[in-house]
Design a protein around this motif. Structure first.
Motif, PDB file in Angstrom:
ATOM      1  N   ARG A 177     -51.178  74.746  32.839  1.00 30.47           N
ATOM      2  CA  ARG A 177     -52.340  75.744  33.313  1.00 30.47           C
ATOM      3  C   ARG A 177     -53.543  75.358  32.534  1.00 30.47           C
ATOM      4  NH1 ARG A 177     -53.159  79.369  36.857  1.00 30.47           N
ATOM      5  NH2 ARG A 177     -54.392  81.095  36.114  1.00 30.47           N
ATOM      6  N   GLU A 178     -53.065  74.726  31.272  1.00 28.36           N
ATOM      7  CA  GLU A 178     -54.276  74.152  30.304  1.00 28.36           C
ATOM      8  C   GLU A 178     -55.163  73.008  30.937  1.00 28.36           C
ATOM      9  OE1 GLU A 178     -52.667  72.353  27.171  1.00 28.36           O
ATOM     10  OE2 GLU A 178     -54.091  72.181  25.701  1.00 28.36           O
ATOM     11  N   TRP A 179     -54.429  72.166  31.865  1.00 29.35           N
ATOM     12  CA  TRP A 179     -55.190  71.298  32.644  1.00 29.35           C
ATOM     13  C   TRP A 179     -56.209  71.673  33.648  1.00 29.35           C
ATOM     14  CZ3 TRP A 179     -55.724  69.675  37.634  1.00 29.35           C
ATOM     15  CH2 TRP A 179     -55.823  68.351  37.998  1.00 29.35           C
ATOM     16  N   ILE A 180     -55.254  72.796  34.450  1.00 32.42           N
ATOM     17  CA  ILE A 180     -56.172  73.635  35.278  1.00 32.42           C
ATOM     18  C   ILE A 180     -57.352  74.132  34.761  1.00 32.42           C
ATOM     19  CG2 ILE A 180     -56.198  75.068  37.369  1.00 32.42           C
ATOM     20  CD1 ILE A 180     -53.357  74.284  37.868  1.00 32.42           C
ATOM     21  N   GLU A 181     -57.249  74.981  33.886  1.00 36.53           N
ATOM     22  CA  GLU A 181     -58.218  75.692  33.178  1.00 36.53           C
ATOM     23  C   GLU A 181     -59.480  74.698  32.697  1.00 36.53           C
ATOM     24  OE1 GLU A 181     -56.791  78.435  30.381  1.00 36.53           O
ATOM     25  OE2 GLU A 181     -55.876  79.678  32.410  1.00 36.53           O
ATOM     26  N   GLY A 236     -64.250  72.920  45.033  1.00 42.82           N
ATOM     27  CA  GLY A 236     -62.798  73.252  45.764  1.00 42.82           C
ATOM     28  C   GLY A 236     -61.499  72.828  44.872  1.00 42.82           C
ATOM     29  N   LEU A 237     -60.439  73.855  45.168  1.00 45.16           N
ATOM     30  CA  LEU A 237     -59.347  73.925  44.289  1.00 45.16           C
ATOM     31  C   LEU A 237     -57.991  73.592  45.434  1.00 45.16           C
ATOM     32  CD1 LEU A 237     -57.824  74.164  41.755  1.00 45.16           C
ATOM     33  CD2 LEU A 237     -58.148  76.596  42.043  1.00 45.16           C
ATOM     34  N   LEU A 238     -57.397  72.839  45.103  1.00 44.00           N
ATOM     35  CA  LEU A 238     -56.180  72.599  46.092  1.00 44.00           C
ATOM     36  C   LEU A 238     -54.774  73.048  45.008  1.00 44.00           C
ATOM     37  CD1 LEU A 238     -55.218  70.021  48.823  1.00 44.00           C
ATOM     38  CD2 LEU A 238     -53.475  70.846  47.184  1.00 44.00           C
ATOM     39  N   VAL A 239     -54.006  73.844  45.289  1.00 45.14           N
ATOM     40  CA  VAL A 239     -53.021  74.268  44.627  1.00 45.14           C
ATOM     41  C   VAL A 239     -51.557  74.396  45.424  1.00 45.14           C
ATOM     42  CG1 VAL A 239     -54.487  75.903  43.137  1.00 45.14           C
ATOM     43  CG2 VAL A 239     -53.455  76.848  45.063  1.00 45.14           C
ATOM     44  N   LYS A 250     -50.801  79.891  39.733  1.00 44.58           N
ATOM     45  CA  LYS A 250     -51.489  81.196  40.092  1.00 44.58           C
ATOM     46  C   LYS A 250     -52.864  81.143  39.905  1.00 44.58           C
ATOM     47  CE  LYS A 250     -48.816  85.091  38.723  1.00 44.58           C
ATOM     48  NZ  LYS A 250     -48.309  85.324  40.015  1.00 44.58           N
ATOM     49  N   VAL A 251     -53.484  81.539  41.114  1.00 46.12           N
ATOM     50  CA  VAL A 251     -54.873  81.732  41.110  1.00 46.12           C
ATOM     51  C   VAL A 251     -55.318  83.316  40.899  1.00 46.12           C
ATOM     52  CG1 VAL A 251     -56.884  81.274  42.399  1.00 46.12           C
ATOM     53  CG2 VAL A 251     -54.825  79.761  42.673  1.00 46.12           C
ATOM     54  N   ASN A 252     -55.659  83.526  39.858  1.00 45.66           N
ATOM     55  CA  ASN A 252     -55.967  84.990  39.585  1.00 45.66           C
ATOM     56  C   ASN A 252     -57.405  85.096  39.078  1.00 45.66           C
ATOM     57  OD1 ASN A 252     -55.754  83.838  36.979  1.00 45.66           O
ATOM     58  ND2 ASN A 252     -53.893  84.855  36.587  1.00 45.66           N
ATOM     59  N   GLU A 253     -57.866  86.393  38.743  1.00 48.01           N
ATOM     60  CA  GLU A 253     -59.042  86.691  38.190  1.00 48.01           C
ATOM     61  C   GLU A 253     -59.497  85.730  37.078  1.00 48.01           C
ATOM     62  OE1 GLU A 253     -61.123  90.085  39.745  1.00 48.01           O
ATOM     63  OE2 GLU A 253     -61.740  88.648  38.144  1.00 48.01           O
ATOM     64  N   SER A 254     -58.711  85.722  35.876  1.00 52.57           N
ATOM     65  CA  SER A 254     -59.165  84.688  34.982  1.00 52.57           C
ATOM     66  C   SER A 254     -59.207  83.341  35.346  1.00 52.57           C
ATOM     67  CB  SER A 254     -58.129  84.896  33.816  1.00 52.57           C
ATOM     68  OG  SER A 254     -56.996  83.886  33.987  1.00 52.57           O
ATOM     69  N   TYR A 286     -48.896  83.114  50.324  1.00 50.97           N
ATOM     70  CA  TYR A 286     -50.188  83.072  49.254  1.00 50.97           C
ATOM     71  C   TYR A 286     -50.204  84.292  48.339  1.00 50.97           C
ATOM     72  CZ  TYR A 286     -51.882  85.766  53.321  1.00 50.97           C
ATOM     73  OH  TYR A 286     -51.974  86.839  54.265  1.00 50.97           O
ATOM     74  N   ASP A 287     -48.799  84.749  47.945  1.00 53.94           N
ATOM     75  CA  ASP A 287     -48.647  85.670  46.845  1.00 53.94           C
ATOM     76  C   ASP A 287     -49.057  85.262  45.438  1.00 53.94           C
ATOM     77  OD1 ASP A 287     -46.156  84.374  47.652  1.00 53.94           O
ATOM     78  OD2 ASP A 287     -45.136  85.674  46.224  1.00 53.94           O
ATOM     79  N   HIS A 288     -49.234  83.883  45.422  1.00 54.92           N
ATOM     80  CA  HIS A 288     -49.531  83.470  44.188  1.00 54.92           C
ATOM     81  C   HIS A 288     -51.012  83.517  44.015  1.00 54.92           C
ATOM     82  CE1 HIS A 288     -49.619  80.411  47.197  1.00 54.92           C
ATOM     83  NE2 HIS A 288     -50.248  79.618  46.373  1.00 54.92           N
ATOM     84  N   VAL A 289     -51.776  84.017  44.884  1.00 56.58           N
ATOM     85  CA  VAL A 289     -53.157  84.009  45.093  1.00 56.58           C
ATOM     86  C   VAL A 289     -53.919  85.523  45.015  1.00 56.58           C
ATOM     87  CG1 VAL A 289     -55.635  83.251  46.203  1.00 56.58           C
ATOM     88  CG2 VAL A 289     -53.278  81.726  46.371  1.00 56.58           C
ATOM     89  N   ASP A 290     -54.590  86.136  43.975  1.00 57.62           N
ATOM     90  CA  ASP A 290     -55.191  87.143  44.295  1.00 57.62           C
ATOM     91  C   ASP A 290     -56.474  87.181  45.233  1.00 57.62           C
ATOM     92  OD1 ASP A 290     -56.894  89.440  43.508  1.00 57.62           O
ATOM     93  OD2 ASP A 290     -56.527  89.370  41.532  1.00 57.62           O
ATOM     94  N   THR A 291     -55.972  87.674  46.126  1.00 54.18           N
ATOM     95  CA  THR A 291     -56.769  87.737  47.536  1.00 54.18           C
ATOM     96  C   THR A 291     -58.059  88.416  47.255  1.00 54.18           C
ATOM     97  OG1 THR A 291     -55.390  89.148  48.581  1.00 54.18           O
ATOM     98  CG2 THR A 291     -55.253  86.701  49.310  1.00 54.18           C
TER      99      THR A 291
END
Ligand SMILES: O=CC(=O)O
Length: 353
Positions: free
Chosen positions: A42-46, A54-57, A62-66, A85-90
């Protein structure tokens, strides 16, 4: 000199897919890649996502608000190398106008194949058989006539036994699974969809149901509520999307309603099945067995998970789409979506959010 635009990719996804990035002029674009063969921290992504276009995951990210807050307003596209895509906050994406690319279709056959594998393994006690053999406990030295016997999928030895397959969710992968099971002489396929799930009773077959039944040689196909699928099916296959609306859709009530010889197979998302209830169902023999490619809270990295002690639970580590061809096709589609997204073109496969 103005700063280059950036793309963040959270896993190396193979030479062929990565080569599609050559369409992007490197004088203009920086490609930031996590190179380890494990999920990006997570640290690396942030650290890398601020100002990305663009972001490829993968589904481990987890792709969320924060994360979107950290990325900032430059982000145009999130491309996930997965059909789920339940790991993504649509809704967080929608409100920022960020597109979501995904990789359906190319994995349909691979997941359907693995679903059938689990249906067969779970009905035929293959998990228990494998464990016995690996532990040097080959059981048939005295050839017990009924040792390791399990229920038979389909119409049985004389071809006349009625056999019902129930699907929780009846999209592309479920229908490809039914196609593979059809040669077992399936007399009935009943399924739930988001409207039939809570309906008061089974629905009359639609024209599409009738056509599908005819083309596959399945007796009849129709939609029904969840409790009907639980009660009537000899084999229940869970293939619905994850997320809050399907959380623990397979609960104690569902499992108690199932037939004692029935098997539950889940190749969608672990969250659809209440694991504690499933463990009790297996211990107390409410059902025959289970085949799971996904488990709530996966990865199960400790061997002391209660499911793993149950001989009638066949558990695989989420490998539904894991054929080389399929993963390569998913990677190519994910990168194509990403490149199209950052260049402002239409995505090849976009989730309408
Ligand atoms: O589970 C795998 C996927 O969603 O692609």
């Amino acid at each position: 000199m103005s700063e280059k635009k950036r793309i963040v990719i959270s896993r190396y996804i193979g030479e062929r897919a990565m080569s599609l990035l050559n369409e992007l002029d490197r004088d203009e674009w920086d490609i930031i890649l996590w190179k380890e063969n494990e999920p990006a921290s997570r640290e690396w992504i942030e650290k890398n996502v601020p100002n990305a276009t663009g972001l490829l995951v993968l589904l481990t990210d987890k792709v969320n608000e924060s994360l979107l807050e950290i990325a900032g307003p430059s982000l145009r596209i999130v491309s996930t190398m997965s059909v789920g895509y339940d790991h993504v906050d649509t809704s967080a994406l929608r409100k920022r106008g960020i597109k979501l690319g995904f990789t359906p279709d190319v994995l349909t056959f691979a997941v359907a194949d693995l679903t059938v594998l689990l249906c067969l393994m779970a009905t035929r006690n293959a998990g228990e058989g494998l464990t016995l053999v690996k532990n040097g406990q080959w059981p048939n030295l005295a050839f017990g006539p009924f040792t390791l016997c399990g229920p038979q999928i389909g119409a049985g030895v004389d071809g006349t036994k009625p056999y019902t397959v129930g699907f929780v969710g009846f999209g592309r992968i479920a229908q490809a699974t039914l196609k593979r099971l059809a040669p077992y002489d399936i007399s009935r396929c009943i399924y739930t969809n988001s409207t039939s799930r809570q309906a008061p009773g089974p629905q009359a077959p639609s024209e599409a149901d009738k056509e599908l039944a005819k083309s596959l040689g399945v007796g009849e196909i129709f939609a029904a509520p969840l409790d009907y699928v639980a009660k009537e099916s000899d084999l229940v296959i869970v293939l619905a999307p994850g997320g809050p609306s399907t959380m623990h859709i397979i609960d104690e009530r569902f499992l108690r309603a199932m037939k004692n010889h029935a098997v539950l197979v889940n190749t969608s998302r672990g969250t659809l099945v209440d694991t504690d209830a499933l463990v009790t169902a297996l211990r107390e023999k409410w059902i025959w067995g289970t085949g799971l490619d996904v488990v709530e809270g996966e990865p199960l990295i400790k061997a002391d998970h209660p499911l793993l002690a149950l001989p009638r639970a066949v558990v695989l580590p989420h490998i539904g789409s894991a054929t080389t061809d399929t993963r390569e096709a998913m990677a190519m589609l994910a990168v194509t979506n990403l490149v199209n997204g950052v260049l402002g073109r239409e995505l090849e496969r976009e989730v309408k959010i």
